[in-house]
Motif scaffolding. Structure first.
Motif, PDB file in Angstrom:
ATOM      1  N   VAL B  80     -28.233  48.571 -34.261  1.00 21.84           N
ATOM      2  CA  VAL B  80     -27.766  48.066 -35.554  1.00 21.84           C
ATOM      3  C   VAL B  80     -26.953  46.776 -35.394  1.00 21.84           C
ATOM      4  CG1 VAL B  80     -26.293  48.583 -37.541  1.00 21.84           C
ATOM      5  CG2 VAL B  80     -27.761  50.361 -36.564  1.00 21.84           C
ATOM      6  N   ALA B  81     -26.059  46.750 -34.382  1.00 19.39           N
ATOM      7  CA  ALA B  81     -25.105  45.644 -34.339  1.00 19.39           C
ATOM      8  C   ALA B  81     -25.585  44.470 -33.499  1.00 19.39           C
ATOM      9  CB  ALA B  81     -23.763  46.143 -33.811  1.00 19.39           C
ATOM     10  N   LEU B  94     -19.409  38.615 -30.460  1.00 20.52           N
ATOM     11  CA  LEU B  94     -18.017  38.990 -30.202  1.00 20.52           C
ATOM     12  C   LEU B  94     -17.306  39.357 -31.502  1.00 20.52           C
ATOM     13  CD1 LEU B  94     -15.580  39.172 -28.261  1.00 20.52           C
ATOM     14  CD2 LEU B  94     -15.153  36.773 -28.712  1.00 20.52           C
ATOM     15  N   ILE B  95     -17.457  38.494 -32.514  1.00 16.20           N
ATOM     16  CA  ILE B  95     -16.774  38.761 -33.783  1.00 16.20           C
ATOM     17  C   ILE B  95     -17.362  40.002 -34.456  1.00 16.20           C
ATOM     18  CG2 ILE B  95     -16.291  37.859 -36.075  1.00 16.20           C
ATOM     19  CD1 ILE B  95     -14.659  36.481 -34.043  1.00 16.20           C
ATOM     20  N   ALA B  96     -18.704  40.135 -34.412  1.00 19.29           N
ATOM     21  CA  ALA B  96     -19.332  41.326 -34.998  1.00 19.29           C
ATOM     22  C   ALA B  96     -18.791  42.579 -34.317  1.00 19.29           C
ATOM     23  CB  ALA B  96     -20.848  41.245 -34.841  1.00 19.29           C
ATOM     24  N   ILE B  98     -15.877  42.942 -32.755  1.00 18.90           N
ATOM     25  CA  ILE B  98     -14.478  43.181 -33.137  1.00 18.90           C
ATOM     26  C   ILE B  98     -14.424  43.810 -34.532  1.00 18.90           C
ATOM     27  CG2 ILE B  98     -12.334  42.009 -33.772  1.00 18.90           C
ATOM     28  CD1 ILE B  98     -12.932  40.033 -31.483  1.00 18.90           C
ATOM     29  N   ALA B  99     -15.260  43.293 -35.446  1.00 14.94           N
ATOM     30  CA  ALA B  99     -15.299  43.842 -36.807  1.00 14.94           C
ATOM     31  C   ALA B  99     -15.694  45.314 -36.766  1.00 14.94           C
ATOM     32  CB  ALA B  99     -16.272  43.042 -37.672  1.00 14.94           C
ATOM     33  N   LEU B 100     -16.688  45.618 -35.961  1.00 18.40           N
ATOM     34  CA  LEU B 100     -17.152  46.999 -35.841  1.00 18.40           C
ATOM     35  C   LEU B 100     -16.036  47.889 -35.310  1.00 18.40           C
ATOM     36  CD1 LEU B 100     -19.785  48.583 -36.183  1.00 18.40           C
ATOM     37  CD2 LEU B 100     -20.229  48.225 -33.762  1.00 18.40           C
ATOM     38  N   ILE B 102     -12.723  47.412 -35.547  1.00 13.86           N
ATOM     39  CA  ILE B 102     -11.689  47.625 -36.575  1.00 13.86           C
ATOM     40  C   ILE B 102     -12.187  48.653 -37.593  1.00 13.86           C
ATOM     41  CG2 ILE B 102     -10.349  46.524 -38.402  1.00 13.86           C
ATOM     42  CD1 ILE B 102     -10.585  43.904 -36.843  1.00 13.86           C
ATOM     43  N   ALA B 103     -13.459  48.499 -37.997  1.00 13.85           N
ATOM     44  CA  ALA B 103     -14.023  49.432 -38.963  1.00 13.85           C
ATOM     45  C   ALA B 103     -13.993  50.855 -38.413  1.00 13.85           C
ATOM     46  CB  ALA B 103     -15.458  49.022 -39.307  1.00 13.85           C
ATOM     47  N   GLU B 106     -10.679  52.491 -38.699  1.00 13.41           N
ATOM     48  CA  GLU B 106     -10.418  52.897 -40.080  1.00 13.41           C
ATOM     49  C   GLU B 106     -11.180  54.165 -40.435  1.00 13.41           C
ATOM     50  OE1 GLU B 106      -8.210  51.343 -42.400  1.00 13.41           O
ATOM     51  OE2 GLU B 106      -7.626  50.751 -40.379  1.00 13.41           O
ATOM     52  N   ILE B 107     -12.432  54.231 -39.951  1.00 12.53           N
ATOM     53  CA  ILE B 107     -13.256  55.410 -40.261  1.00 12.53           C
ATOM     54  C   ILE B 107     -12.645  56.662 -39.623  1.00 12.53           C
ATOM     55  CG2 ILE B 107     -15.512  56.477 -39.851  1.00 12.53           C
ATOM     56  CD1 ILE B 107     -16.685  53.606 -40.134  1.00 12.53           C
TER      57      ILE B 107
END
Lengths: 282, 288
Positions: B80-81, B94-96, B98-100, B102-103, B106-107
């Motif tokens: 997926v990523a 790298l940014i994707a 990091i976003a994943l 952080i998400a 939260e999950i």
């Protein structure tokens, strides 16, 4: 009204901070994962020097100078390591900065520094000042991008070895990019210190370095209007999301993720495609 | 005596680092992606381990199921990523990532609550007298050391003795050439993510045993420290990763005692990283 002014001031400071990283990462291609440290050096310098009696706009210059000195040292590492290795090294400098600050009593340690003198301007006046700095930095960036210096930066970002072959002094330009970018980050940090009037190590950590890097990348790496726009929106976004409290960060990170999947060259890239599309149709 | 105790604590920490960093170094060697979200799988492993142990009462069963499930989630992350953005500049991934990451934090917080979970009856908490010398080691700590050793031996056997292992090494060395020899590189990538994620999950279960706590943010320190380790060891080098992990564990354990008033734990680790990189920009065992 007070709340809106505070938010707008924070947005202006973000613009200055994001543009400072854009100069290093966007123009010159040197990725940094520790940029919040320079913001921090600026904030601590401004806080301490204004507490010691240095008048308001002058202590911003001290902040810029101090951050630039550290930027020069970190920039030296970019002569030794590249790309992903540089990203990790700069991240290391970020943690080193935090680690030192946390353990030093004269820097306030974990507790940070409170009761930083204000700017002496009214809230609205300070917003005006921060906005003026932001505009000045944006104009300077736009000018730099079109100058010979910016052209050299772009050549290095594009292909360092080729740049060296055509007799560019790569080391000098890289160091210059670091010094300029970190000096501006120092100014942003100084503005921040007078804005919130309380600083602690937690405000300059890895998360903040990531946040500012995502502003640059969402804005479209190297694009001045894109980065300005992204800095404004990404600073305000978490506050607009206050309504959904618990899902705020989740939504933020999901947006970032989708952005990377769909248009990795960011807002700047989108704008470029739109204008080019229009040109093609005429 | 103190030295020996610090050394062992450092090696245990280093073992945890090794298990986490191995997956990361495999991913980097194959795809040149700094896979920050790897730490999310470590946290997932911790949670699954605690929940399954509490439900079934068997740590061994929980460990196996956790590694399998997390391994498959890891393959899903790749699909997926990363797969859609492989041909884009490296900072995009790298940014994707990091976003994943952080998400994911939260999950976990939303699903499992912000305060974390513990074992009902934490297993392996007994202590062993080491060589009758008055040196004590928790059973869980011994498990970390043995688990790290087993993972390394397993990886070594897999990559030298099996067809898929040889295909794997070929793909790391030269993906295009490997593909032209009929190796299905896509399969190798899935395998890579499966093994790396399963090892991270095992590390998560073990850390949960050591602390008897899993919480949404337990992956945040490994997320960046594992990056430092793979760079330190020389990217893509398994031996380098092992040496860097153990060295970092030991240096942190001694450093917090002797340099603690000057620098905190992370700063000690990164000061070491910077010094090594300035001396050897390609990492300890990396090729120039």
């Amino acid at each position: 009204m007070g709340y809106e002014i505070t938010l707008a001031t924070s947005m202006c400071i973000s613009v200055v901070f994001a543009l400072s990283l854009n100069l290093i990462t966007g123009f010159c291609g040197q990725i940094s994962l520790g940029h919040a440290a320079f913001f921090g050096v600026g904030a601590y310098t401004a806080a301490l020097s204004s507490k010691a009696g240095l008048a308001f706009p002058l202590d911003l210059l001290a902040a810029a100078a101090a951050a630039a000195v550290f930027g020069f040292v970190v920039g030296l590492s970019s002569l030794r390591v590249r790309h992903d290795f540089l990203a990790i090294t700069t991240m290391g400098f970020g943690f080193l900065f935090l680690g030192v600050v946390r353990q030093q009593d004269w820097l306030g340690g974990e507790m940070g520094i409170s009761a930083i003198p204000g700017s002496g301007l009214s809230k609205l006046g300070y917003l005006g000042f921060a906005a003026a700095v932001a505009v000045a930095v944006a104009l300077f960036s736009a000018y730099l991008k079109r100058s010979w210096l910016g052209f050299s930066f772009a050549a290095i970002a594009d292909d360092e070895d080729t740049a060296r072959v055509v007799a560019l002094d790569v080391a000098r330009y890289k160091l210059l990019a670091f010094v300029l970018g970190t000096a501006i980050a120092g100014i942003a940090g100084g503005l921040y210190a007078h804005h919130v009037r309380f600083i602690s190590p937690d405000s300059f950590g890895f998360v903040e370095s990531i946040a500012v890097l995502s502003m640059v990348i969402v804005g479209g790496i190297g694009s001045v209007p894109g980065v300005v726009f992204a800095a404004l929106v990404l600073t305000a976004l978490p506050l607009w999301f206050q309504v959904i409290e618990d899902y705020k960060l989740l939504l933020y990170s999901a947006l970032l993720f989708i952005m990377m999947q769909l248009c990795e060259d960011g807002i700047g890239g989108l704008m470029r495609r739109l204008t080019q599309g229009r040109r093609r149709t005429t | 005596m103190l030295y020996l105790e610090l050394l062992i604590q450092g090696l245990v920490q280093g073992g945890i680092y090794t298990l986490i960093a191995l997956g990361l170094t495999l991913v980097y060697g194959l795809l040149r992606i700094l896979h920050v979200a790897h730490a999310a799988l470590f946290t997932l492993g911790g949670y699954l381990g605690v929940i399954l142990t509490n439900a079934t009462g068997s740590l061994a069963l929980a460990m196996v199921v956790t590694m399998l499930v997390t391994g498959m989630v890891g393959m899903g992350v790749y699909r997926v990523a990363y797969q859609p953005i492989l041909d884009k500049p490296p900072y995009v991934a790298l940014i994707a990532s990091i976003a994943l990451f952080i998400a994911s934090e939260e999950i976990y917080r939303l699903i499992f609550g912000p305060y974390g979970l513990s074992y009902d009856a934490p297993p392996l908490q007994g202590v062993i007298d080491l060589l009758g010398s008055g040196m004590y080691l928790k059973q869980a700590e011994l498990l970390v050391l043995l688990g790290t050793g087993a993972a390394l031996v397993g990886l070594h056997l897999l990559s030298t003795r099996t067809r898929i292992g040889i295909a794997w090494r070929a793909t790391v060395t030269d993906p295009e050439m490997a593909a032209s020899f009929g190796i299905r590189t896509q399969r190798v990538r899935y395998l890579n993510f499966f093994i790396g994620s399963a090892l991270a999950a095992a590390a998560g279960v073990m850390v949960a045993l050591l602390n008897n706590l899993v919480e949404p943010t337990m992956g945040s320190v490994p997320s960046y420290k594992a990056l430092a380790i793979i760079v330190l060891g020389g990217i893509g080098s398994i031996r380098g990763t092992l040496i860097a992990s153990l060295a970092l564990g030991v240096i942190e354990s001694f450093g917090t005692i002797y340099l603690g008033s000057l620098l905190d734990r992370d700063a000690i680790a990164f000061a070491f990283l910077i010094l090594v990189l300035m001396w050897r920009p390609q990492g300890l065992l990396g090729r120039a």
